[in-house]
Design a protein around this motif. Structure first.
Motif, PDB file in Angstrom:
ATOM      1  N   GLU A 184      43.375  -8.841  39.709  1.00 32.00           N
ATOM      2  CA  GLU A 184      42.946  -8.195  38.890  1.00 32.00           C
ATOM      3  C   GLU A 184      43.388  -7.149  39.287  1.00 32.00           C
ATOM      4  O   GLU A 184      42.308  -6.301  40.125  1.00 32.00           O
ATOM      5  N   GLY A 185      44.611  -5.959  39.125  1.00 34.43           N
ATOM      6  CA  GLY A 185      44.119  -4.552  38.711  1.00 34.43           C
ATOM      7  C   GLY A 185      44.322  -4.548  40.847  1.00 34.43           C
ATOM      8  O   GLY A 185      43.883  -3.312  40.891  1.00 34.43           O
ATOM      9  N   LEU A 186      45.397  -5.205  41.757  1.00 33.51           N
ATOM     10  CA  LEU A 186      45.127  -5.362  43.412  1.00 33.51           C
ATOM     11  C   LEU A 186      45.471  -3.189  43.226  1.00 33.51           C
ATOM     12  O   LEU A 186      46.272  -2.946  43.049  1.00 33.51           O
ATOM     13  N   SER A 187      45.178  -3.296  44.560  1.00 26.57           N
ATOM     14  CA  SER A 187      45.272  -1.473  44.948  1.00 26.57           C
ATOM     15  C   SER A 187      47.077  -1.642  45.474  1.00 26.57           C
ATOM     16  O   SER A 187      47.281  -2.837  45.985  1.00 26.57           O
ATOM     17  N   THR A 188      47.570  -0.450  45.405  1.00 28.17           N
ATOM     18  CA  THR A 188      48.848   0.335  45.903  1.00 28.17           C
ATOM     19  C   THR A 188      48.967   1.034  46.673  1.00 28.17           C
ATOM     20  O   THR A 188      47.751   1.950  47.438  1.00 28.17           O
ATOM     21  N   PRO A 189      50.024   1.188  48.041  1.00 33.71           N
ATOM     22  CA  PRO A 189      49.905   2.042  49.316  1.00 33.71           C
ATOM     23  C   PRO A 189      49.519   3.395  48.335  1.00 33.71           C
ATOM     24  O   PRO A 189      49.405   4.100  48.837  1.00 33.71           O
ATOM     25  N   GLU A 190      50.894   3.404  46.798  1.00 36.86           N
ATOM     26  CA  GLU A 190      50.982   4.467  46.122  1.00 36.86           C
ATOM     27  C   GLU A 190      49.428   4.868  46.149  1.00 36.86           C
ATOM     28  O   GLU A 190      49.368   6.536  46.525  1.00 36.86           O
ATOM     29  N   GLU A 191      48.595   4.461  45.478  1.00 35.59           N
ATOM     30  CA  GLU A 191      47.207   5.076  45.171  1.00 35.59           C
ATOM     31  C   GLU A 191      46.447   5.595  46.308  1.00 35.59           C
ATOM     32  O   GLU A 191      45.582   6.617  46.399  1.00 35.59           O
ATOM     33  N   ALA A 192      46.814   4.587  47.481  1.00 39.55           N
ATOM     34  CA  ALA A 192      45.928   4.860  48.612  1.00 39.55           C
ATOM     35  C   ALA A 192      46.224   6.087  49.133  1.00 39.55           C
ATOM     36  O   ALA A 192      45.522   7.139  49.944  1.00 39.55           O
ATOM     37  N   LEU A 193      47.212   6.335  49.516  1.00 32.89           N
ATOM     38  CA  LEU A 193      48.460   7.284  50.118  1.00 32.89           C
ATOM     39  C   LEU A 193      47.357   8.951  48.958  1.00 32.89           C
ATOM     40  O   LEU A 193      46.740   9.226  49.648  1.00 32.89           O
ATOM     41  N   PHE A 194      47.489   8.567  48.391  1.00 30.96           N
ATOM     42  CA  PHE A 194      46.772   9.482  46.992  1.00 30.96           C
ATOM     43  C   PHE A 194      45.640   9.380  47.030  1.00 30.96           C
ATOM     44  O   PHE A 194      45.457  11.298  47.752  1.00 30.96           O
ATOM     45  N   LEU A 195      44.598   8.787  47.526  1.00 33.82           N
ATOM     46  CA  LEU A 195      43.254   9.190  48.362  1.00 33.82           C
ATOM     47  C   LEU A 195      43.255  10.133  49.099  1.00 33.82           C
ATOM     48  O   LEU A 195      42.279  11.052  48.890  1.00 33.82           O
ATOM     49  N   ILE A 196      43.815   9.146  49.820  1.00 38.46           N
ATOM     50  CA  ILE A 196      43.383   9.890  51.384  1.00 38.46           C
ATOM     51  C   ILE A 196      44.300  10.932  51.841  1.00 38.46           C
ATOM     52  O   ILE A 196      43.808  12.336  52.498  1.00 38.46           O
ATOM     53  N   LYS A 197      45.141  11.388  51.037  1.00 32.82           N
ATOM     54  CA  LYS A 197      46.416  12.353  51.046  1.00 32.82           C
ATOM     55  C   LYS A 197      45.836  13.989  51.342  1.00 32.82           C
ATOM     56  O   LYS A 197      45.341  14.694  51.260  1.00 32.82           O
ATOM     57  N   GLY A 198      44.657  13.667  49.635  1.00 32.22           N
ATOM     58  CA  GLY A 198      44.229  14.195  48.857  1.00 32.22           C
ATOM     59  C   GLY A 198      42.508  15.074  49.878  1.00 32.22           C
ATOM     60  O   GLY A 198      42.388  15.966  49.907  1.00 32.22           O
ATOM     61  N   LEU A 199      41.876  13.686  50.043  1.00 25.91           N
ATOM     62  CA  LEU A 199      40.969  13.972  51.323  1.00 25.91           C
ATOM     63  C   LEU A 199      41.511  14.636  52.447  1.00 25.91           C
ATOM     64  O   LEU A 199      40.477  16.053  52.783  1.00 25.91           O
ATOM     65  N   ASN A 200      42.251  14.498  53.787  1.00 32.75           N
ATOM     66  CA  ASN A 200      43.024  14.963  53.937  1.00 32.75           C
ATOM     67  C   ASN A 200      43.325  16.555  53.948  1.00 32.75           C
ATOM     68  O   ASN A 200      42.934  17.421  54.823  1.00 32.75           O
ATOM     69  N   ALA A 201      43.388  16.787  53.274  1.00 38.26           N
ATOM     70  CA  ALA A 201      43.749  18.321  52.486  1.00 38.26           C
ATOM     71  C   ALA A 201      42.653  19.236  52.815  1.00 38.26           C
ATOM     72  O   ALA A 201      42.753  20.217  52.885  1.00 38.26           O
ATOM     73  N   HIS A 202      41.591  18.508  52.083  1.00 37.37           N
ATOM     74  CA  HIS A 202      40.067  19.451  51.998  1.00 37.37           C
ATOM     75  C   HIS A 202      39.699  18.954  53.311  1.00 37.37           C
ATOM     76  O   HIS A 202      37.844  18.639  53.387  1.00 37.37           O
ATOM     77  N   ASN A 203      39.945  18.633  54.302  1.00 36.91           N
ATOM     78  CA  ASN A 203      39.000  18.339  55.848  1.00 36.91           C
ATOM     79  C   ASN A 203      37.953  17.630  55.099  1.00 36.91           C
ATOM     80  O   ASN A 203      37.028  17.212  56.835  1.00 36.91           O
ATOM     81  N   ILE A 204      38.586  15.950  54.512  1.00 36.15           N
ATOM     82  CA  ILE A 204      37.814  15.260  55.076  1.00 36.15           C
ATOM     83  C   ILE A 204      37.961  14.105  55.807  1.00 36.15           C
ATOM     84  O   ILE A 204      39.793  13.498  55.429  1.00 36.15           O
ATOM     85  N   PHE A 205      37.697  13.755  56.605  1.00 34.54           N
ATOM     86  CA  PHE A 205      38.502  12.017  57.358  1.00 34.54           C
ATOM     87  C   PHE A 205      37.261  11.024  57.284  1.00 34.54           C
ATOM     88  O   PHE A 205      36.687  11.021  58.332  1.00 34.54           O
ATOM     89  N   PRO A 206      37.732  10.090  56.421  1.00 29.74           N
ATOM     90  CA  PRO A 206      37.182   8.836  55.895  1.00 29.74           C
ATOM     91  C   PRO A 206      37.312   8.233  57.897  1.00 29.74           C
ATOM     92  O   PRO A 206      38.323   8.026  57.847  1.00 29.74           O
TER      93      PRO A 206
END
Length: 425
Positions: A184-206
């Motif tokens: 149920e509710g599998l992750s998607t490339p769209e939401e993964a990119l949203f999270l990681i792009k937003g973190l990247n913009a704030h100099n956060i690199f998981p």
């Protein structure tokens, strides 16, 4: 492993919190970043993140890593070892127990201490986390998973941004998108990119991203398992941001499925919890890591393995009295920890041995983690530091990722989260 290399890594590779806590230790406890980079350096390899629900799991996992010469992670999740824990092992004693065991057993492979699933389920949790997260690093944690995936995508991203300053820059850092809840509710490339792009913009690199890629936690009801193709697709989309995968919920997946994850995706960290707990108790476990069940639904105990038959009967009686079934057998950990420790040496050693043999098989035959310990030590020596720095650099425009724009972008994300449930670990 070269003695000189190990001594050098011990000198420069232990983070400051570990050095402060254990000034005379010979245990090479390192940042999660070191473990991730070692597996990347080997290629098509991942290592175990062993959930130390009891003392015997930690002991067995460390012995297995030493045999395999593999860098590993010892972890505990917030539900297992946080404020409302169901295990005696917790965020505040995990490093101490691991360090003691490494010195006792002569463990020389690098080990990271990971706080898994540090759950943020509502906005109010963020303020409490600002106090608690520094406290667990004070206690020797060297890596953390900030898991705000229970909230909407914008709140997940904003929680990660707000809590990032409370995680040391040298520490391993995992983020998560999509609650872990099976099909149920599998992750998607769209939401993964949203999270990681937003973190990247704030100099956060998981270092890692955990996905809902088709797994659940605990004893599994089906063998649908990890969706390898979906994982590949999301990892491919995230390539510019240089993330590794963290695979949760490995129970319920065959060795062949786990080999695929190691060989075909960018995964370097694979969590194993329920199987190790069951193995230490003496329960029969199949290739999927699931407990074999009796006709009445109780786990099938192998005579002469794990705990004594008398203690097992006591555990079963307690479970029946409390209405504990299936995955909720995990709640036996806390009330029985002292009784487990109070068994004879022969019994205690066979409990750890079952874990050791299972983990050794995973590391050598399934995960391709053999000899990654030396790679980790080489990375520390080459850098001359416990801090390997980020893998990525900022490529997103911070002006496009203000709070207002984050909330606006999130509205465009389409995602079915599926039904609610208990998916903590």
């Amino acid at each position: 492993m070269a003695t000189r290399d190990f001594e050098r890594a011990l000198e420069v590779g232990r983070p400051p919190n570990v050095k402060r806590l254990f000034p005379n230790s010979k245990a090479l406890i390192v940042s999660g970043k070191v473990i991730d980079r070692a597996l990347l350096k080997k290629g098509k390899a991942m290592t175990i993140a062993a959930n130390g629900r009891n003392y015997f799991v930690i002991r067995g996992a460390l012995l297995a890593a030493q045999r395999a010469n593999a860098a590993i992670i010892i972890e505990i999740a917030k539900s297992e070892g946080g404020r409302n824990a169901y295990c005696a092992i917790n965020f505040w004693n995990l490093a101490r127990i691991t360090d003691q065991l490494m010195n006792e057993l002569g463990i020389t492979v690098p080990v990271a201490i990971h706080a898994d699933h540090y759950g943020i389920k509502k906005k109010e949790d963020v303020e409490a986390a600002k106090i608690e997260i520094p406290s667990i690093f004070d206690a020797g944690i060297t890596s953390i998973a900030i898991d705000a995936s229970h909230m909407n995508d914008d709140e997940n991203l904003l929680a990660n941004i707000e809590l990032s300053p409370y995680v040391p820059t040298w520490a391993g850092y995992e983020t998560e998108v999509g609650e872990i809840k099976g099909k149920e509710g599998l992750s998607t490339p769209e939401e993964a990119l949203f999270l990681i792009k937003g973190l990247n913009a704030h100099n956060i690199f998981p270092d890692w991203i955990a996905l809902n890629n088709g797994t659940t936690h605990g004893i599994q009801d089906s063998d649908q398992g990890i969706q390898v193709a979906l994982t590949q697709e999301i990892h491919k989309a995230l390539e510019p941001y240089k993330l590794s995968g963290a695979q949760h919920g490995t129970s319920g997946n065959s060795s062949e499925r786990l080999k695929e994850i190691a060989q075909k995706t960018n995964t370097t960290k694979a969590n194993v919890a329920t199987a190790l707990q069951m193995l230490s108790w003496g329960v029969e476990v199949n290739d999927y890591g699931n407990a074999v069940l009796n006709e009445d639904g109780t786990p099938k105990k192998i005579p002469g393995e794990g705990v004594t038959e008398e203690l097992w009967e006591e555990m079963l009686s307690y479970a029946k009295e409390k209405g504990l079934k299936g995955g909720n057998f995990k709640k036996l950990n806390l009330p029985f920890e002292n009784k487990l420790l109070g068994q004879s040496r022969e019994v205690r050693e066979r409990m750890a041995k079952r874990v050791e043999d299972f983990v050794y098989h995973l590391l050598t035959d399934v995960f391709n983690a053999t000899d990654t310990a030396q790679l980790a030590i080489d990375l520390i020596c080459e850098k001359g530091s416990y801090d390997l720095g980020p893998k990525a650099e900022r490529i997103e425009n911070p002006e496009e990722w203000t709070e207002e724009k984050i909330r606006e972008k999130a509205k465009a994300i389409s995602r079915d989260r599926g039904p609610e449930g208990d998916f903590d670990d």
